[in-house]
Design a protein around this motif. Structure first.
Motif, PDB file in Angstrom:
ATOM      1  N   HIS A   1     -33.422  24.316  -6.196  1.00 25.25           N
ATOM      2  CA  HIS A   1     -33.523  25.553  -6.978  1.00 25.25           C
ATOM      3  C   HIS A   1     -33.278  25.310  -8.468  1.00 25.25           C
ATOM      4  O   HIS A   1     -32.548  26.071  -9.124  1.00 25.25           O
ATOM      5  CB  HIS A   1     -32.522  26.602  -6.469  1.00 25.25           C
ATOM      6  CG  HIS A   1     -32.611  26.857  -5.002  1.00 25.25           C
ATOM      7  ND1 HIS A   1     -33.813  26.951  -4.326  1.00 25.25           N
ATOM      8  CD2 HIS A   1     -31.643  27.019  -4.058  1.00 25.25           C
ATOM      9  CE1 HIS A   1     -33.595  27.168  -3.038  1.00 25.25           C
ATOM     10  NE2 HIS A   1     -32.285  27.200  -2.839  1.00 25.25           N
ATOM     11  N   ARG A   2     -33.883  24.279  -8.985  1.00 25.87           N
ATOM     12  CA  ARG A   2     -33.714  24.003 -10.407  1.00 25.87           C
ATOM     13  C   ARG A   2     -34.939  23.247 -10.932  1.00 25.87           C
ATOM     14  O   ARG A   2     -35.705  22.657 -10.165  1.00 25.87           O
ATOM     15  CB  ARG A   2     -32.456  23.184 -10.660  1.00 25.87           C
ATOM     16  CG  ARG A   2     -32.470  21.783 -10.063  1.00 25.87           C
ATOM     17  CD  ARG A   2     -31.164  21.043 -10.309  1.00 25.87           C
ATOM     18  NE  ARG A   2     -31.231  19.652  -9.850  1.00 25.87           N
ATOM     19  CZ  ARG A   2     -30.240  18.774  -9.963  1.00 25.87           C
ATOM     20  NH1 ARG A   2     -29.099  19.148 -10.538  1.00 25.87           N
ATOM     21  NH2 ARG A   2     -30.380  17.537  -9.529  1.00 25.87           N
ATOM     22  N   ILE A   3     -35.096  23.297 -12.243  1.00 24.95           N
ATOM     23  CA  ILE A   3     -36.179  22.586 -12.914  1.00 24.95           C
ATOM     24  C   ILE A   3     -35.565  21.713 -13.998  1.00 24.95           C
ATOM     25  O   ILE A   3     -34.769  22.188 -14.818  1.00 24.95           O
ATOM     26  CB  ILE A   3     -37.198  23.565 -13.522  1.00 24.95           C
ATOM     27  CG1 ILE A   3     -37.878  24.363 -12.404  1.00 24.95           C
ATOM     28  CG2 ILE A   3     -38.239  22.823 -14.359  1.00 24.95           C
ATOM     29  CD1 ILE A   3     -38.861  25.405 -12.896  1.00 24.95           C
ATOM     30  N   GLY A   4     -35.915  20.427 -13.971  1.00 18.06           N
ATOM     31  CA  GLY A   4     -35.347  19.486 -14.929  1.00 18.06           C
ATOM     32  C   GLY A   4     -36.328  19.134 -16.031  1.00 18.06           C
ATOM     33  O   GLY A   4     -37.543  19.093 -15.805  1.00 18.06           O
ATOM     34  N   PHE A   5     -35.811  18.866 -17.226  1.00 20.98           N
ATOM     35  CA  PHE A   5     -36.627  18.496 -18.383  1.00 20.98           C
ATOM     36  C   PHE A   5     -36.089  17.202 -18.976  1.00 20.98           C
ATOM     37  O   PHE A   5     -34.902  17.096 -19.276  1.00 20.98           O
ATOM     38  CB  PHE A   5     -36.584  19.597 -19.453  1.00 20.98           C
ATOM     39  CG  PHE A   5     -37.022  20.950 -18.965  1.00 20.98           C
ATOM     40  CD1 PHE A   5     -38.345  21.349 -19.067  1.00 20.98           C
ATOM     41  CD2 PHE A   5     -36.109  21.835 -18.399  1.00 20.98           C
ATOM     42  CE1 PHE A   5     -38.751  22.603 -18.627  1.00 20.98           C
ATOM     43  CE2 PHE A   5     -36.496  23.086 -17.957  1.00 20.98           C
ATOM     44  CZ  PHE A   5     -37.822  23.473 -18.074  1.00 20.98           C
ATOM     45  N   TRP A   6     -36.971  16.230 -19.140  1.00 16.67           N
ATOM     46  CA  TRP A   6     -36.575  14.948 -19.726  1.00 16.67           C
ATOM     47  C   TRP A   6     -37.590  14.538 -20.770  1.00 16.67           C
ATOM     48  O   TRP A   6     -38.771  14.346 -20.460  1.00 16.67           O
ATOM     49  CB  TRP A   6     -36.478  13.874 -18.638  1.00 16.67           C
ATOM     50  CG  TRP A   6     -36.094  12.521 -19.150  1.00 16.67           C
ATOM     51  CD1 TRP A   6     -34.993  12.198 -19.875  1.00 16.67           C
ATOM     52  CD2 TRP A   6     -36.822  11.302 -18.952  1.00 16.67           C
ATOM     53  NE1 TRP A   6     -34.982  10.849 -20.150  1.00 16.67           N
ATOM     54  CE2 TRP A   6     -36.094  10.276 -19.597  1.00 16.67           C
ATOM     55  CE3 TRP A   6     -38.006  10.974 -18.305  1.00 16.67           C
ATOM     56  CZ2 TRP A   6     -36.512   8.953 -19.610  1.00 16.67           C
ATOM     57  CZ3 TRP A   6     -38.427   9.662 -18.316  1.00 16.67           C
ATOM     58  CH2 TRP A   6     -37.685   8.663 -18.955  1.00 16.67           C
ATOM     59  N   LYS A   7     -37.173  14.425 -22.024  1.00 11.59           N
ATOM     60  CA  LYS A   7     -38.091  14.070 -23.112  1.00 11.59           C
ATOM     61  C   LYS A   7     -38.484  12.607 -23.023  1.00 11.59           C
ATOM     62  O   LYS A   7     -37.627  11.733 -22.884  1.00 11.59           O
ATOM     63  CB  LYS A   7     -37.448  14.367 -24.477  1.00 11.59           C
ATOM     64  CG  LYS A   7     -37.146  15.843 -24.715  1.00 11.59           C
ATOM     65  CD  LYS A   7     -37.030  16.156 -26.196  1.00 11.59           C
ATOM     66  CE  LYS A   7     -38.362  15.989 -26.881  1.00 11.59           C
ATOM     67  NZ  LYS A   7     -38.331  16.397 -28.309  1.00 11.59           N
ATOM     68  N   THR A   8     -39.784  12.358 -23.090  1.00  6.29           N
ATOM     69  CA  THR A   8     -40.291  10.994 -23.008  1.00  6.29           C
ATOM     70  C   THR A   8     -41.701  10.960 -23.568  1.00  6.29           C
ATOM     71  O   THR A   8     -42.243  11.989 -23.991  1.00  6.29           O
ATOM     72  CB  THR A   8     -40.297  10.502 -21.543  1.00  6.29           C
ATOM     73  OG1 THR A   8     -40.659   9.115 -21.516  1.00  6.29           O
ATOM     74  CG2 THR A   8     -41.273  11.293 -20.690  1.00  6.29           C
ATOM     75  N   ASN A   9     -42.286   9.802 -23.594  1.00  5.44           N
ATOM     76  CA  ASN A   9     -43.682   9.658 -23.998  1.00  5.44           C
ATOM     77  C   ASN A   9     -44.518   9.709 -22.720  1.00  5.44           C
ATOM     78  O   ASN A   9     -44.605   8.730 -21.992  1.00  5.44           O
ATOM     79  CB  ASN A   9     -43.867   8.315 -24.727  1.00  5.44           C
ATOM     80  CG  ASN A   9     -45.269   8.136 -25.259  1.00  5.44           C
ATOM     81  OD1 ASN A   9     -46.241   8.516 -24.615  1.00  5.44           O
ATOM     82  ND2 ASN A   9     -45.378   7.548 -26.429  1.00  5.44           N
TER      83      ASN A   9
END
Length: 669
Positions: A460-468
């Protein structure tokens, strides 16, 4: 609306191309608020076949993915084209990351064009023997559908329509009390309607679906829609149909999960500005360190009853240049809340939030000049003077932070809220617009460029990870071990086929130019130009009169040719749909030549687009000529009247009338 899609809530978030509709977005393919959705087909009707039913015949296995040894897997999908000059934060280059995938993985190609076609698409194969389809990746839709051979009102798409009679494994979903049935009461049906006036309807069927010849997951039986009618953007788009990744029994993710083929998760990663590309993962993985999480409530009530089919996040506030916007957190929780929609091109937020965001951005722009948008029909908010180097945008535009529940912050770069001005070099426009329909907040593809988004449905979650993201896929496919995905910092992405380009909704395509290298030597090729011209025309599905050889020269032991594809006479321009179709064939190298021409390679292509002229530009010459004629007429008429009046002033003397005698004066000497 501009030419982009607005995956506006209500399920499919197909997205349209270009600057936005309210002020700037075209984003309206997916971006149409789906007025309502009818798939009266309950989970009770989904009769998942037994394990033996998923086994395909040996003749099919050679064309479809091989069987996986484990139950759970992940499907990795690249998004094309991928270009090296991404504007990612570079974290993936500095540190070695590892994605742990417990079991087998599968890879399949995805093709995309965020600001040209307005969507990302993948290739799926349905039936036995397999029939190929290009489907839009859509987290806002809970059903997958393709045009059916019986469709009475379907547009011309990338591939032939699905023919149930040609598939030995196809089965219709029989009519029950739990679904809406067709007129003969024998088969279940589905229907989708969107606010931008597009729609899709048809029958439900079940067949074997595979993900390409690189997949380690065996082909699986799945339920999908077979279209009998489509309208609007669905009718005119190049892609064949929709790949539904939303919540619901008909969603492909749900069906794979229920068959114990993947974990209840999937991920998307879109490339940066001017780059495109990226990766899609169907299945679970262990997120990298530094991932920012937002709670996603699967139990949020849908306005038509039941749980919402959308992926919402608990957005609380927004900061611009570190300063909090003066907004109540409830502004982001109206109706459907804040929804992530892969089928929408841009972002749409409630009026109060939009006005506050726009004012905050403009206060931070000190050296830029506000200019008109690329399309005179929309009041886009654009600025010039920032330069063309995407990596230097942070020097001119402020950072933006999205704050989720528990204070988790996601830092956005300028490329996450800007799009290039298609007519002014070094100019950019806001890609976040006011939602004129309702208080829902929609976060489209532009918001998550170069951000790996993990839809952990099971948690029940959404993850965000900055990358190319474009580089990410290059490193994923270079992984030597099937159970581990190493994000190595020293692997460069493949070179792009061509420089990025945009077909602005306010532009007309005058010609398409592409470079083709051939192994055949210059003198030998010269005598076969007419034959080669006809072959290229056939492969690109155009008339031979549209194909011109612009240049022919030596290139090593071979030849370099430059070709121009022009509109079919007497037209002066190509339609956006026609141009996109030709470009896609060139980009995917669908030009196949006889062996007599040796090997060939397309090294570059671009378009020559003429901006759409304003009303004044279209009729200026006519108006000037008309004004000259009118002025000339008035001058001549005035001169004639003046001369006429002069004549009438001479006294008239009748013949024989008496005249006064003049007395002769004596001349004195």
């Amino acid at each position: 609306m501009h030419s982009q899609q607005i995956g506006y809530l209500p399920i499919m978030s197909r997205f349209v191309y270009a600057p936005s509709p309210f002020p700037a977005s075209v984003s309206a393919t997916s971006g149409a608020v789906i007025v309502w959705i009818i798939v009266l087909f309950s989970c009770n009707t989904l009769s998942f076949a037994s394990a033996s039913a998923s086994v395909v015949e040996p003749t099919t296995v050679t064309l479809l993915p091989p069987h996986a040894s484990g139950n759970f897997g992940a499907i990795f999908v690249p998004l094309y084209p991928y270009l090296p000059n991404s504007s990612g934060d570079g974290a993936s280059r500095r540190h070695r990351r590892t994605f742990d995938v417990p079991y087998a993985n599968a890879r399949m190609d995805l093709y995309d064009d965020l600001l040209i076609t307005g969507y990302y698409s993948t290739r799926l194969w349905i039936g036995t023997p397999p029939q190929k389809f290009a489907l839009i990746v859509d987290t806002g839709s809970s059903v997958t559908y393709v045009p059916c051979s019986t469709c009475v009102h379907c547009g011309k798409h990338q591939n032939p329509k699905f023919d149930p009679d040609s598939s030995s494994t196809y089965q219709p979903v029989k009519c029950t009390i739990d679904c809406t049935c067709d007129s003969s009461m024998t088969q279940c049906t589905y229907a989708r309607e969107y606010a931008e006036m597009s729609s899709s309807s048809g029958v439900l069927g079940e067949d074997i679906i595979s993900f390409g010849d690189q997949s380690d997951i065996s082909p699986q039986r799945a339920t999908f829609g077979c279209e009998n009618s489509e309208s609007g953007e669905l009718y005119t788009q190049r892609a064949d149909g929709i790949l539904g990744l939303g919540r619901g029994d008909l969603s492909l993710v749900d069906q794979l999960f229920h068959r114990a083929m993947i974990h209840d998760s999937f991920s998307l990663c879109y490339g940066g500005m001017d780059v495109g590309g990226g990766a899609m993962v169907l299945g679970g993985l262990i997120a990298p360190s530094g991932t920012v999480y937002a709670y996603s409530n699967p139990g949020r009530r849908y306005f038509r009853g039941g749980n919402s089919p959308y992926y919402n996040v608990d957005l609380k506030e927004v900061l611009v240049a570190g300063k909090r916007l003066p907004l109540d957190p409830s502004v982001f929780d109206g109706k459907h809340g804040t929804v992530l929609d892969s089928g929408t091109t841009y972002a749409y937020i409630p009026e109060a939030a939009f006005l506050a965001f726009k004012d905050a951005i403009m206060k931070e722009l000190h050296s830029l000049k506000q200019i008109r948008g690329p399309d005179p029909n929309y009041k886009d908010i654009c600025f010039s003077g920032a330069g063309s180097d995407v990596s230097k945008l942070p020097e001119n535009f402020p950072s933006v932070e999205m704050v989720f529940g528990k204070g988790h912050k996601l830092l956005l770069s300028p490329e996450n809220y800007l799009f290039r001005h298609s007519r002014v070099r070094g100019a950019y426009c806001l890609g976040i617009f006011q939602n004129p329909k309702e208080p829902t907040t929609i976060l489209g593809g532009i918001i998550v460029r170069n951000i790996f988004v993990m839809y952990e449905r099971e948690n029940h979650r959404i993850g965000f990870w900055k990358t190319n993201c474009s580089e990410l896929w290059a490193r994923l496919i270079a992984s030597a071990t099937p159970d581990k995905l190493h994000l190595s910092p020293d692997i460069s992405p493949p070179a792009p086929l061509a420089p990025p380009f945009h077909i602005s909704p306010g532009s007309k395509v005058a010609s398409i130019i592409f470079y083709m290298s051939l192994d055949i030597k210059y003198p030998m090729l010269e005598s076969h130009i007419a034959e080669l011209t006809q072959l290229i025309a056939t492969e690109l599905h155009v008339n031979s009169s549209q194909v011109y050889l612009s240049d022919l020269t030596y290139e090593g032991n071979g030849s370099l040719t430059i070709w121009s594809i022009t509109p079919l006479k007497p037209a002066e321009y190509m339609s956006k749909a026609t141009a996109s179709d030709i470009i896609a064939r060139i980009a995917e190298d669908e030009i196949h030549l006889p062996k007599s021409f040796g090997k060939h390679r397309i090294s570059n292509w671009y378009i020559e687009a003429v901006p759409n002229r304003t009303w004044w530009e279209n009729y200026r010459n006519v108006i000037i000529i008309l004004m000259v004629f009118i002025i000339g007429f008035l001058v001549l008429t005035t001169a004639w009247l003046w001369r006429y009046r002069q004549r009438t002033n001479i006294p008239y003397r009748p013949v024989g009338s008496a005249m006064s005698q003049l007395e002769l004066q004596t001349v004195l000497s």
